[in-house]
Write a protein that holds these residues in place. Structure first.
Motif, PDB file in Angstrom:
ATOM      1  N   VAL A  28       0.789  -1.167   0.010  1.00  0.00           N
ATOM      2  CA  VAL A  28      -0.186  -0.020  -0.089  1.00  0.00           C
ATOM      3  C   VAL A  28       0.788   1.461   0.071  1.00  0.00           C
ATOM      4  O   VAL A  28       0.722   2.155  -0.685  1.00  0.00           O
ATOM      5  N   GLY A  29       1.883   1.187   0.778  1.00  0.00           N
ATOM      6  CA  GLY A  29       2.752   2.259   0.813  1.00  0.00           C
ATOM      7  C   GLY A  29       3.396   2.536  -0.408  1.00  0.00           C
ATOM      8  O   GLY A  29       3.600   3.945  -0.987  1.00  0.00           O
ATOM      9  N   LEU A  30       4.025   1.677  -1.148  1.00  0.00           N
ATOM     10  CA  LEU A  30       4.424   1.819  -2.544  1.00  0.00           C
ATOM     11  C   LEU A  30       3.365   2.177  -3.440  1.00  0.00           C
ATOM     12  O   LEU A  30       3.759   2.986  -4.443  1.00  0.00           O
ATOM     13  N   HIS A  31       2.085   1.695  -3.474  1.00  0.00           N
ATOM     14  CA  HIS A  31       1.173   2.379  -4.254  1.00  0.00           C
ATOM     15  C   HIS A  31       0.945   3.797  -4.330  1.00  0.00           C
ATOM     16  O   HIS A  31       0.520   4.433  -5.075  1.00  0.00           O
ATOM     17  N   MET A  32       1.001   4.314  -3.025  1.00  0.00           N
ATOM     18  CA  MET A  32       0.739   5.653  -2.635  1.00  0.00           C
ATOM     19  C   MET A  32       1.811   6.606  -3.169  1.00  0.00           C
ATOM     20  O   MET A  32       1.714   7.549  -3.945  1.00  0.00           O
ATOM     21  N   LEU A  33       3.056   5.897  -3.207  1.00  0.00           N
ATOM     22  CA  LEU A  33       4.329   6.653  -3.688  1.00  0.00           C
ATOM     23  C   LEU A  33       4.027   6.563  -5.422  1.00  0.00           C
ATOM     24  O   LEU A  33       4.223   7.665  -5.923  1.00  0.00           O
ATOM     25  N   GLY A  34       3.678   5.615  -5.841  1.00  0.00           N
ATOM     26  CA  GLY A  34       3.432   5.286  -7.236  1.00  0.00           C
ATOM     27  C   GLY A  34       2.090   6.175  -7.866  1.00  0.00           C
ATOM     28  O   GLY A  34       2.293   6.782  -8.858  1.00  0.00           O
ATOM     29  N   ALA A  35       1.105   6.267  -6.751  1.00  0.00           N
ATOM     30  CA  ALA A  35       0.043   7.334  -7.334  1.00  0.00           C
ATOM     31  C   ALA A  35       0.797   8.643  -7.371  1.00  0.00           C
ATOM     32  O   ALA A  35       0.200   9.527  -8.473  1.00  0.00           O
ATOM     33  N   THR A  36       1.692   9.162  -6.269  1.00  0.00           N
ATOM     34  CA  THR A  36       2.064  10.540  -6.441  1.00  0.00           C
ATOM     35  C   THR A  36       2.921  10.869  -7.761  1.00  0.00           C
ATOM     36  O   THR A  36       2.859  11.854  -8.408  1.00  0.00           O
ATOM     37  N   LEU A  37       3.986   9.754  -8.008  1.00  0.00           N
ATOM     38  CA  LEU A  37       4.721   9.782  -9.316  1.00  0.00           C
ATOM     39  C   LEU A  37       3.881   9.818 -10.451  1.00  0.00           C
ATOM     40  O   LEU A  37       4.210  10.389 -11.692  1.00  0.00           O
ATOM     41  N   THR A  38       2.758   9.017 -10.498  1.00  0.00           N
ATOM     42  CA  THR A  38       1.958   8.968 -11.678  1.00  0.00           C
ATOM     43  C   THR A  38       1.261  10.332 -11.778  1.00  0.00           C
ATOM     44  O   THR A  38       1.146  10.865 -13.103  1.00  0.00           O
ATOM     45  N   TRP A  39       0.882  10.929 -10.895  1.00  0.00           N
ATOM     46  CA  TRP A  39       0.176  12.292 -10.925  1.00  0.00           C
ATOM     47  C   TRP A  39       0.915  13.254 -11.455  1.00  0.00           C
ATOM     48  O   TRP A  39       0.749  13.988 -12.446  1.00  0.00           O
ATOM     49  N   ALA A  40       2.361  13.182 -11.063  1.00  0.00           N
ATOM     50  CA  ALA A  40       3.401  14.277 -11.359  1.00  0.00           C
ATOM     51  C   ALA A  40       3.685  14.110 -12.895  1.00  0.00           C
ATOM     52  O   ALA A  40       3.791  15.113 -13.633  1.00  0.00           O
ATOM     53  N   ALA A  41       3.968  12.958 -13.159  1.00  0.00           N
ATOM     54  CA  ALA A  41       4.059  12.510 -14.753  1.00  0.00           C
ATOM     55  C   ALA A  41       3.186  12.901 -15.513  1.00  0.00           C
ATOM     56  O   ALA A  41       3.535  13.389 -16.801  1.00  0.00           O
ATOM     57  N   ALA A  42       1.757  12.809 -15.252  1.00  0.00           N
ATOM     58  CA  ALA A  42       0.691  13.052 -15.871  1.00  0.00           C
ATOM     59  C   ALA A  42       0.915  14.661 -16.145  1.00  0.00           C
ATOM     60  O   ALA A  42       0.477  15.194 -17.278  1.00  0.00           O
ATOM     61  N   LEU A  43       1.011  15.286 -15.162  1.00  0.00           N
ATOM     62  CA  LEU A  43       0.958  16.906 -15.172  1.00  0.00           C
ATOM     63  C   LEU A  43       2.025  17.305 -15.828  1.00  0.00           C
ATOM     64  O   LEU A  43       1.819  18.556 -16.743  1.00  0.00           O
TER      65      LEU A  43
END
Length: 320
Positions: free
Chosen positions: A281-296
């Motif tokens: 879950v912790g890795l998934h939260m990090l991944g969500a943040t990086l995905t959001w930043a990459a999309a922006l």
């Protein structure tokens, strides 16, 4: 009367590269604070400090009786000051640079006020016993901070001229559609979390912490559907941008986004079928943040601004 900022600007003139490093530091800390906030929830330390803004009714800091949960929650609160220091550096660097980049200064102050407002939201989560809806708003506000931090970092490598599209208008709109869908994907993830396995703290008097009263499996399925849609749009963007010979930076960013999305999807499925272990879950939260930043970063590579800082390479080269 001159302000302290103006007096400092008379004596310190950071380079454009220094301004960009300061903006990057603020961005990194905005990601770190999301991850450490997740650690608070995953270690069941959400109520490690029993009130806010104090840690207890009588103490600003955790007491020995509160154990490791109090230390974890208090440490996350203290990291807010580190985040504010990074943002403060970015604000001062933008204010003191020559020429003064007022747009960067405003973005820095926007980050500061987002941190302050999210600190209040964090306090409300404690005072409401980790109400899952308030926790979700806390996460959304953290993602808003990442949004502004990404924009500030990108703008630090550009000029202040009017933006000019480097691709046809429909492709630029496609990039905004991609960002919107990924934003909905992140939002759906907060709802899955609110209905899921890690409420953030043990319940008081043996009662479980209240969760969002929606079916967890249905929410997880909706989240997965948005993930599939995001991957499909990213694949389409990869081929379309290659077909129109979009700037190399834009094509590279879409490929990076696709890779992050695929890795995040793998993490999500493993997390779901292994009953959401804390590390996953912790890795998934990090991944969500990086995905959001990459999309922006994708739509920001599809336009250019004139008057780039002289001691930095052009945005196209810097981001290639």
């Amino acid at each position: 009367m001159r302000t302290p900022f103006a007096l400092l600007a008379d004596r310190w003139h950071p380079t454009a590269a220094t301004v960009r490093r300061a903006a990057l530091a603020a961005l990194v800390m905005s990601v770190v604070i999301v991850v450490t906030g997740g650690a608070v929830r995953l270690t069941a330390s959400g109520l490690g400090c029993t009130t806010w803004p104090r840690c207890t009714g009588e103490s600003l800091t955790p007491t020995p009786q509160m154990g490791v949960h109090g230390v974890i929650e208090f440490t996350n609160r203290m990291l807010t000051y580190v985040l504010c220091a990074a943002i403060g550096w970015a604000i001062l660097a933008a204010r003191c640079a020559r020429p003064w980049r007022r747009s960067l200064t405003r973005l820095g102050w926007a980050q500061f006020w987002l941190v302050m407002s999210n600190a209040v939201i964090g306090g409300i989560t404690v005072l409401t016993g980790l109400n899952p809806y308030v926790v979700a708003v806390h996460m959304v506000a953290a993602m808003a901070l990442v949004w502004v931090a990404v924009l500030s970092w990108e703008r630090s490598a550009e000029g202040d001229g009017a933006p000019e599209l480097a691709v046809p208008g429909p492709l630029h709109r496609l990039s905004y559609l991609l960002v919107t869908v990924i934003g909905l994907l992140v939002l759906a993830g907060t709802l899955v979390t609110g209905a899921g396995h890690h409420p953030g703290a043990p319940g008081a008097d043996g009662k479980p912490v209240w969760r969002i009263p929606l079916d967890y499996d249905r929410l997880a399925q909706a989240h997965a559907d948005l993930a599939f849609l995001s991957v499909g749009l990213a694949v389409a963007a990869v081929f379309v941008l290659a077909a129109v010979k979009a700037p190399p930076a834009a094509r590279a960013r879409v490929r990076d986004l696709l890779v992050v999305l695929l890795l995040q999807g793998v993490l999500g499925f493993v997390q779901y079928f292994t009953d959401a272990p804390e590390l996953m879950v912790g890795l998934h939260m990090l991944g969500a943040t990086l995905t959001w930043a990459a999309a922006l970063r994708v739509p920001l590579a599809l336009r250019t601004r004139a008057d780039a800082p002289a001691d930095l390479p052009s945005p196209a080269l810097a981001n290639a």
